[in-house]
Design a protein around this motif. Structure first.
Motif, short mmCIF file in Angstrom:
data_model
loop_
_atom_site.label_atom_id
_atom_site.label_comp_id
_atom_site.label_asym_id
_atom_site.label_seq_id
_atom_site.Cartn_x
_atom_site.Cartn_y
_atom_site.Cartn_z
N ASN A 147 -9.74 -63.73 43.56
CA ASN A 147 -9.62 -62.66 42.31
C ASN A 147 -8.11 -62.26 41.92
OD1 ASN A 147 -10.13 -60.32 41.14
ND2 ASN A 147 -11.53 -59.47 42.39
N PRO A 148 -7.67 -62.22 40.73
CA PRO A 148 -6.40 -61.90 40.68
C PRO A 148 -5.98 -60.49 40.82
CG PRO A 148 -7.32 -63.22 38.80
CD PRO A 148 -8.54 -62.80 39.56
N ASP A 149 -7.23 -59.63 40.85
CA ASP A 149 -6.90 -58.14 40.98
C ASP A 149 -6.93 -57.64 42.15
OD1 ASP A 149 -6.91 -55.33 40.09
OD2 ASP A 149 -8.98 -55.35 39.87
N ILE A 150 -6.03 -58.02 43.12
CA ILE A 150 -6.08 -57.84 44.42
C ILE A 150 -4.96 -56.49 44.77
CG2 ILE A 150 -5.42 -58.45 46.81
CD1 ILE A 150 -6.95 -60.89 46.36
N ASN A 196 -15.04 -53.90 39.36
CA ASN A 196 -14.04 -53.64 37.86
C ASN A 196 -14.16 -54.82 37.15
OD1 ASN A 196 -14.11 -51.01 39.25
ND2 ASN A 196 -11.97 -51.26 40.07
N TRP A 197 -14.44 -55.96 37.59
CA TRP A 197 -14.10 -57.18 36.81
C TRP A 197 -15.40 -58.15 36.77
CZ3 TRP A 197 -9.86 -57.48 33.96
CH2 TRP A 197 -8.58 -56.79 34.24
N LEU A 198 -15.67 -58.71 35.56
CA LEU A 198 -16.22 -60.02 35.55
C LEU A 198 -15.46 -61.26 35.14
CD1 LEU A 198 -19.22 -58.46 33.03
CD2 LEU A 198 -19.21 -58.61 35.42
N TYR A 199 -15.80 -62.36 35.75
CA TYR A 199 -15.11 -63.37 35.75
C TYR A 199 -16.22 -64.66 34.99
CZ TYR A 199 -11.26 -61.18 38.23
OH TYR A 199 -10.65 -60.46 38.48
N ARG A 200 -15.49 -65.42 33.98
CA ARG A 200 -16.21 -66.64 33.64
C ARG A 200 -15.53 -67.68 34.14
NH1 ARG A 200 -16.53 -68.96 27.77
NH2 ARG A 200 -17.48 -70.90 28.14
N GLU A 259 -11.66 -72.84 37.62
CA GLU A 259 -10.57 -72.17 36.84
C GLU A 259 -11.21 -71.09 36.00
OE1 GLU A 259 -7.68 -73.47 36.98
OE2 GLU A 259 -7.81 -75.25 38.06
N GLU A 260 -10.33 -70.15 36.03
CA GLU A 260 -10.74 -68.75 35.02
C GLU A 260 -10.63 -69.13 33.65
OE1 GLU A 260 -8.84 -65.20 36.22
OE2 GLU A 260 -9.06 -64.37 34.19
N ILE A 261 -11.71 -68.77 32.94
CA ILE A 261 -11.65 -69.13 31.46
C ILE A 261 -11.72 -67.83 30.81
CG2 ILE A 261 -13.26 -69.76 29.54
CD1 ILE A 261 -14.81 -71.58 31.46
N GLN A 262 -12.28 -66.58 31.48
CA GLN A 262 -12.40 -65.22 30.76
C GLN A 262 -12.70 -64.34 31.62
OE1 GLN A 262 -15.45 -65.08 28.22
NE2 GLN A 262 -14.39 -63.83 26.74
N ASN A 263 -11.80 -63.12 31.43
CA ASN A 263 -12.14 -61.94 32.50
C ASN A 263 -12.59 -60.75 31.62
OD1 ASN A 263 -10.05 -60.37 31.81
ND2 ASN A 263 -8.56 -62.07 32.87
N VAL A 264 -13.38 -59.82 32.07
CA VAL A 264 -13.35 -58.42 31.43
C VAL A 264 -13.40 -57.54 32.46
CG1 VAL A 264 -15.37 -57.41 30.13
CG2 VAL A 264 -15.21 -59.91 30.21
C1 LIG Z 1 -7.42 -61.37 32.23
O1 LIG Z 1 -7.31 -62.42 31.47
C2 LIG Z 1 -5.96 -62.25 30.83
C3 LIG Z 1 -5.80 -63.40 29.52
O2 LIG Z 1 -5.90 -64.46 30.14
C4 LIG Z 1 -4.72 -62.45 31.91
O3 LIG Z 1 -3.59 -62.26 31.32
C5 LIG Z 1 -5.12 -61.47 33.02
O4 LIG Z 1 -3.93 -61.66 34.13
C6 LIG Z 1 -6.24 -61.69 33.56
N1 LIG Z 1 -6.58 -60.58 34.48
C7 LIG Z 1 -7.33 -60.72 35.68
C8 LIG Z 1 -7.52 -59.51 36.46
O5 LIG Z 1 -8.00 -61.77 35.72
#
Ligand SMILES: *[C@@H]1O[C@H](CO)[C@@H](O)[C@H](O)[C@H]1NC(C)=O
Ligand SMILES: *[C@@H]1O[C@H](CO)[C@@H](O)[C@H](O)[C@H]1NC(C)=O
Ligand SMILES: *[C@@H]1O[C@H](CO)[C@@H](O)[C@H](O)[C@H]1NC(C)=O
Length: 450
Positions: A46-49, A77-81, A87-92
Motif C-alpha cells: 500500500n503506497p499510502d503508509i 481510505n483507498w481502493l486499488y485496481r 501492479e497498480e493500475i488505478q487508485n481512488v
Molecule cells: C494514485 O495514483 C496516482 C497516479 O497514478 C499516483 O501518482 C499516486 O501515487 C497514487 N497514490 C496511491 C496512494 O496509490
C-alpha cells in the motif's frame, strides 16, 4: 522482519506472510518452518503508509478478483485496481472531506472498506462500501473504479474499524439477485441482517417488512454481534458470528436465512461449541470455511466421501471462560458435520413450532423484534424453514425467528496456544485435507490431515 512483513502486505491480506509453518492436526508442534519468499510470485505494498499513529491507515480490508484477472483491493481510505501481476493500475481515495454528508466524516475517522464485491449481475460493475458517510456504497466500473455509476441508500455497512460487515451476493426474493448483509450494529439505524436489491432504483435498499431483521432492544450494549463469515448453501445464506447471549456470556453461533423466502421471518440461529481436549472453552469464532472433507479425513471420522463440513477457528477469551468478547492468543480449529448443523436448525424450528411458549419460549429470540413461537402440534415440513406459516388456506403464522437450545458440540482437532488465528481455508490434495490458517501475527499455518 518489519520490512519483510511490509513487503508482503497484499499477500498478508490474503492471509500469507513472511513465514509458513506446517503442522499436523492433533499435534501442535511445528514440523517445518519455511520462508514465504520461496512461494512469492508477486506482491503489492500500500503506497499510502503513514507514520504512527496513523499507521492503521495503511491497512488492507478486502480483496476480490474479476473475471478478467484484475485484483481489486479495498484498503483504509483507498481502493486499488491491480493487474494479475499485482501492479497498480488505478487508485481512488474513499476519503473525501468535501462531501456534504452528515454523520461521521473522514476528517474524524478513517474510511474502512466494509464491502467489496464484483456485481456479477451486470457487466463491468463493482460494489464498494465504506464505514463513513452513513455507510453508503458505490456502484463503480471495474475498468475505471473512479467512475461511480450510482450511490446506494444510507446505512448499508457498519461504521467503525471493529464493526464487522459480511456479505453474500446470491439469489434472493423471487429468485432475483440480492446482496445479503450482516453488520455489527454500530449505529441506531443499522439493521443487523438485510437482503438488498440491486436495482438501479434505490440501489441496495431493503424493504423494512420483507427484507430486514430488527433488534428489539437497544442494540449497542446488549447483543453486539461480531460477524466473521457468510456463505451460501442449498438456498440458505449462513452467517458465523460471536455475540453476547445473555447477561454475562459470549458464545459463537451460526445463523441462516432462507434466500428466496417471502421474508426473513424464518431466520434461525444455533450455538456452536468448540472445546479443547481438556474440556476448556474456545468461545469466540474468528473465521470459518465451508467445504468438503477429503477422503482420508472422511474415512477416519466416519463421514461419507465428500461430505460437507464447516471448518472454523475459534479463540479463547480474556477473563473467565465465555465472559468477554476479547480474544486472546489461544486458538483452536473445530470441525462440524453439515448434517449435524442442519439437524440442529431443524430441531430449533421444531421446538419453536411444537413447544411454542412452554417454559417461557426458550426457542424464541428475545433480542429480535417481533419474535414468537406459536405452539402447534403439527409435524415439521421443510417449507417452514422458508415460509413459517401453516400449509393451509389460513396461512397461520407458526413462528418468527427461532433459536436452538442445545449447542452443536465439537472437540478441537488442532489447538494453538500462543496463537490468535484470523483466517482459515481448506483444500484437498490427493486424499489429504489441508487447512491453511492465517494468524494475527502474520504467519501462515499449513495443517495436514492426518
Ligand atoms: C494514485 O495514483 C496516482 C497516479 O497514478 C499516483 O501518482 C499516486 O501515487 C497514487 N497514490 C496511491 C496512494 O496509490
Ligand atoms: C501488469 O502491469 C505491469 C506494469 O504496467 C506490466 O509490466 C505487466 O506486464 C502487467 N502484467 C499483466 C499480466 O498484465
Ligand atoms: C485415495 O482414496 C481412495 C478411496 O479411499 C483410494 O482408492 C486411493 O487409493 C487413495 N489414493 C491414494 C494416493 O492414497
Amino acid at each position: 522482519m518489519e520490512s519483510c512483513r511490509r513487503h508482503f502486505t497484499l499477500l498478508w491480506a490474503i492471509a500469507l506472510s513472511w513465514s509458513i509453518i506446517c503442522v499436523n492436526m492433533f499435534t501442535t508442534s511445528a514440523e517445518q518452518l519455511g520462508d514465504l519468499s520461496d512461494y512469492e510470485l508477486a506482491s503489492f505494498d500500500n503506497p499510502d503508509i503513514l507514520d504512527e499513529p496513523q499507521r492503521r491507515a495503511s491497512k488492507f480490508n478486502h480483496f476480490t478478483l474479476s473475471d478478467h484477472g484484475d485484483v481489486y483491493v479495498g484498503a483504509v481510505n483507498w481502493l486499488y485496481r491491480l493487474n494479475s501481476s499485482l501492479e497498480e493500475i488505478q487508485n481512488v481515495s474513499t476519503c473525501d472531506d468535501s462531501r456534504p454528508d452528515s454523520g461521521m466524516s473522514c476528517y474524524r475517522t478513517n474510511n474502512y472498506n466494509k464491502i467489496l464485491a464484483v456485481d456479477s449481475t451486470r457487466p463491468n460493475s463493482l460494489i464498494t462500501c465504506g464505514g463513513v458517510y452513513d455507510g453508503i456504497c458505490q456502484l463503480r466500473q471495474l475498468w475505471d473504479i473512479n467512475n461511480v455509476i450510482m450511490e446506494s441508500v444510507l446505512n448499508v455497512a457498519a461504521g467503525f474499524e471493529d464493526a464487522s460487515t459480511v456479505w453474500m451476493l446470491t439469489q434472493g426474493r423471487g429468485g432475483e439477485a440480492m446482496l445479503f448483509v450482516a453488520v455489527t450494529n454500530s449505529r441506531e439505524n443499522v439493521r443487523p441482517i438485510t437482503r438488498r436489491n440491486l436495482d438501479t432504483n434505490s440501489f441496495l435498499s431493503a424493504r423494512e417488512d420483507d427484507d430486514s431483521i430488527f433488534f428489539s432492544v437497544s442494540p449497542i450494549s446488549v447483543v453486539h454481534p461480531k460477524y466473521v463469515a457468510a456463505f451460501d448453501l442449498s438456498g440458505f445464506t449462513y452467517f458465523l458470528v460471536s455475540q453476547k447471549e445473555d447477561l454475562n456470556s459470549f458464545v459463537s453461533k451460526i445463523s441462516r436465512v432462507c434466500q428466496g423466502g417471502p421474508n426473513l421471518a424464518a431466520y434461525t440461529e444455533i450455538t456452536l461449541q468448540c472445546s479443547g481436549s481438556d474440556g476448556s472453552v474456545y468461545s469466540l469464532v474468528q473465521a470459518a470455511h465451508f467445504g468438503p472433507a477429503g477422503p482420508d479425513l472422511a474415512t477416519s471420522l466416519g463421514l461419507h466421501a465428500d461430505e460437507q463440513v464447516l471448518y472454523a477457528v475459534f479463540a479463547k477469551n480474556q477473563g473467565a471462560p465465555g465472559t468477554s468478547d476479547v480474544p486472546i492468543d489461544h486458538s483452536a480449529l473445530c470441525m462440524y458435520r453439515m448434517t449435524d448443523i442442519l439437524a440442529a436448525f431443524r430441531e430449533a424450528v421444531r421446538g419453536c413450532i411444537q413447544d411454542g411458549n412452554i417454559g417461557n419460549g426458550p426457542n424464541k429470540i428475545d433480542y429480535l423484534e417481533g419474535s414468537f413461537c406459536n405452539g402447534y402440534g403439527i409435524s415439521i415440513l421443510d417449507r417452514y424453514f422458508c415460509t413459517p406459516v401453516t400449509n393451509d388456506q389460513n396461512q397461520t403464522p407458526l413462528f418468527k425467528y427461532a433459536k436452538g437450545i442445545a449447542p452443536v458440540p465439537s472437540t478441537a482437532i488442532l489447538e494453538l496456544p500462543g496463537t490468535l488465528t484470523s483466517s482459515v481455508i481448506t483444500t484437498i490434495e490427493v486424499n489429504h485435507t489441508i487447512a491453511l490458517i492465517g494468524t494475527s501475527s502474520g504467519d501462515l499455518l499449513k495443517v495436514n490431515y492426518p
